[in-house]
Design an enzyme around this catalytic site. Structure first.
Site, PDB file in Angstrom:
ATOM      1  N   HIS A 125       0.829  -1.203   0.000  1.00 43.23           N
ATOM      2  CA  HIS A 125       0.000   0.000   0.000  1.00 43.23           C
ATOM      3  C   HIS A 125       0.865   1.255   0.000  1.00 43.23           C
ATOM      4  CE1 HIS A 125      -3.628  -2.222   0.305  1.00 43.23           C
ATOM      5  NE2 HIS A 125      -3.421  -2.650   1.539  1.00 43.23           N
ATOM      6  N   CYS A 182      -0.129   1.687  -5.586  1.00 43.03           N
ATOM      7  CA  CYS A 182      -1.045   2.651  -6.207  1.00 43.03           C
ATOM      8  C   CYS A 182      -0.361   4.011  -6.376  1.00 43.03           C
ATOM      9  CB  CYS A 182      -2.297   2.820  -5.360  1.00 43.03           C
ATOM     10  SG  CYS A 182      -3.341   1.354  -5.294  1.00 43.03           S
TER      11      CYS A 182
END
Length: 206
Positions: A125, A182
């Protein structure tokens, strides 16, 4: 008559304002849902869709018997990733599901294990384990320690791709470490891009 019309317009105005406020609230909660389901608590879409448990048995790579006697189970801690440039040491968990990515960096199950001759893919993440990953530069080291030994990779490229770009997980003819997360890093919400760091194996101690 004037009073009735005034009351009608007032009710209509209040109704319109209420609808706008409700729409804004719904949009905010929708954005939160998209963010939490796609960015915080699920794997990057580059590997999403081909990492379900029903697919695992179809494409598991063969572990190098000289390095790994068995292939680890999903959820196992298989080692650590040290990023000296970011002063960070992170656990590597087998799998890239919701629970695995809560624990650390996830190893994409359909890729080879660290140190093997092929493309080893790790996901994490952007807000936690891979925050500030965009600060990595060409030549920075990524050190992976597993039961098989210590494998030092050197960053040789970074790029930004769309979430559907499957070239990130394609096989290679040499030992490569691919990190994916991301993108962008500091903007809330769900974004269909991924930041990729590529590194090549430069040293191993078995």
């Amino acid at each position: 008559m004037f009073t009735v019309l005034s009351l009608g317009f007032m009710i209509l105005g209040i109704g319109s304002i209420s609808w706008v406020l409700f729409s804004m609230w719904a949009q905010a909660h929708s954005d939160y849902y998209v963010e939490t389901t796609h960015s915080h608590y699920s794997i990057p879409a580059i590997v999403e869709g081909i990492n379900s448990k029903s697919d695992i048995s179809l494409v598991l790579p063969t572990p190098d018997k000289n390095l790994y006697s068995v292939y680890p189970d999903e959820g196992d801690n298989i080692g650590s990733l040290t990023i000296p440039a970011l002063k960070r040491k992170l656990p590597i968990i087998q799998g890239t599901g919701v629970e695995e990515l809560k624990e650390g960096v996830g190893h994409f199950i359909q890729s080879v294990l660290p140190g093997q001759e092929d493309n080893c893919v790790l996901s994490g993440h952007r807000e936690t384990v891979f925050r500030q990953m965009d600060n990595l530069k060409i030549g920075d080291q990524l050190i992976v320690q597993t039961s098989a030994g210590t494998f030092t990779y050197e960053v040789n490229g970074t790029r930004i791709v769309h979430e559907d770009d499957k070239t990130v997980i394609v096989p290679t003819d040499h030992a490569v470490l691919t990190l994916t997360t991301c993108y962008p890093f500091d903007t809330p919400g769900y974004y269909p891009d991924r930041y990729i760091v590529s590194a090549i194996l430069v040293n191993k101690k078995i």
